[in-house]
Design an enzyme around this catalytic site. Sequence first.
Site, PDB file in Angstrom:
ATOM      1  N   GLU A 117      21.816  15.782  -6.829  1.00  6.42           N
ATOM      2  CA  GLU A 117      21.936  15.941  -5.381  1.00  6.42           C
ATOM      3  C   GLU A 117      22.616  14.730  -4.754  1.00  6.42           C
ATOM      4  O   GLU A 117      23.491  14.877  -3.897  1.00  6.42           O
ATOM      5  CB  GLU A 117      20.551  16.120  -4.732  1.00  6.42           C
ATOM      6  CG  GLU A 117      19.789  17.326  -5.211  1.00  6.42           C
ATOM      7  CD  GLU A 117      18.816  17.013  -6.346  1.00  6.42           C
ATOM      8  OE1 GLU A 117      17.766  17.664  -6.392  1.00  6.42           O
ATOM      9  OE2 GLU A 117      19.116  16.139  -7.175  1.00  6.42           O
ATOM     10  N   HIS A 123      21.065  11.077  -9.303  1.00 12.97           N
ATOM     11  CA  HIS A 123      20.582  12.444  -9.449  1.00 12.97           C
ATOM     12  C   HIS A 123      21.684  13.388  -8.975  1.00 12.97           C
ATOM     13  O   HIS A 123      22.561  13.004  -8.189  1.00 12.97           O
ATOM     14  CB  HIS A 123      19.328  12.649  -8.614  1.00 12.97           C
ATOM     15  CG  HIS A 123      18.149  11.890  -9.125  1.00 12.97           C
ATOM     16  ND1 HIS A 123      16.854  12.214  -8.772  1.00 12.97           N
ATOM     17  CD2 HIS A 123      18.046  10.821  -9.959  1.00 12.97           C
ATOM     18  CE1 HIS A 123      16.018  11.394  -9.367  1.00 12.97           C
ATOM     19  NE2 HIS A 123      16.709  10.524 -10.087  1.00 12.97           N
ATOM     20  N   CYS A 156      15.680  12.149  -3.537  1.00  8.04           N
ATOM     21  CA  CYS A 156      16.698  13.098  -3.092  1.00  8.04           C
ATOM     22  C   CYS A 156      16.367  13.693  -1.732  1.00  8.04           C
ATOM     23  O   CYS A 156      17.273  13.964  -0.942  1.00  8.04           O
ATOM     24  CB  CYS A 156      16.899  14.183  -4.139  1.00  8.04           C
ATOM     25  SG  CYS A 156      17.669  13.534  -5.650  1.00  8.04           S
ATOM     26  N   CYS A 198      13.492  15.630  -5.706  1.00  7.59           N
ATOM     27  CA  CYS A 198      12.460  14.608  -5.865  1.00  7.59           C
ATOM     28  C   CYS A 198      12.348  13.831  -4.550  1.00  7.59           C
ATOM     29  O   CYS A 198      13.086  14.088  -3.595  1.00  7.59           O
ATOM     30  CB  CYS A 198      12.820  13.662  -7.013  1.00  7.59           C
ATOM     31  SG  CYS A 198      14.239  12.586  -6.635  1.00  7.59           S
TER      32      CYS A 198
END
Length: 193
Positions: A85, A83, A121, A118
């Site tokens: 991040e 992801h 993350c 999410c």
Amino acid sequence: MECLHLRRRAVVALPSWTADVVRGFRGPTDDAGFMELAIALSRENVARGTGGPFGAVVVERDTGRIVSVGVNRVVPLRNSSLHAEVVALMLAQAAIGSYTLDDPGVPPHTLYTSCEPCAMCLGAIWWSGVQRVVCGATREDAQAAGFDEGPVFADSYRYLEDRGVEFVHGLKREAAREALMSYVERDGKVYNG
């Protein structure tokens, strides 16, 4: 019996265009400017078909120096953990030469992310040592685009805040939401919805 994973390696790589986007950044070196950069990375990732509609930037808080950026690389690199991040935090730690952005003598860092994190993350944020997180689009915006953000609750944020991580939500939300929706309009693959 042969073990396939012994012949493979995982590579975290940003698309080559990200360097041009960062070099071209002329926004103000404040929350609004760095969020614009995170959203621009998200938009460009969608436009170029190099990943999902998420962008992130890690910045030294005191100097405004960009330490790293990240874009979602899940589908092209076939790795569910990549992801935006996580990529930005991994590259920031590599840049400073430490597994934590909270090492003694290391200046405090802010993570700018085009969408609220999410569940995975949020965990990465906690373990990374980043002290401040500024978010654009909301969890509801990501869900409207078809993404399942996992078990994220008000208590998830409270847990991190109680341990010194500051959160700012909804900065430039509409622009960040538009990047998410452009992915849907282009029939982008929703890999966890």
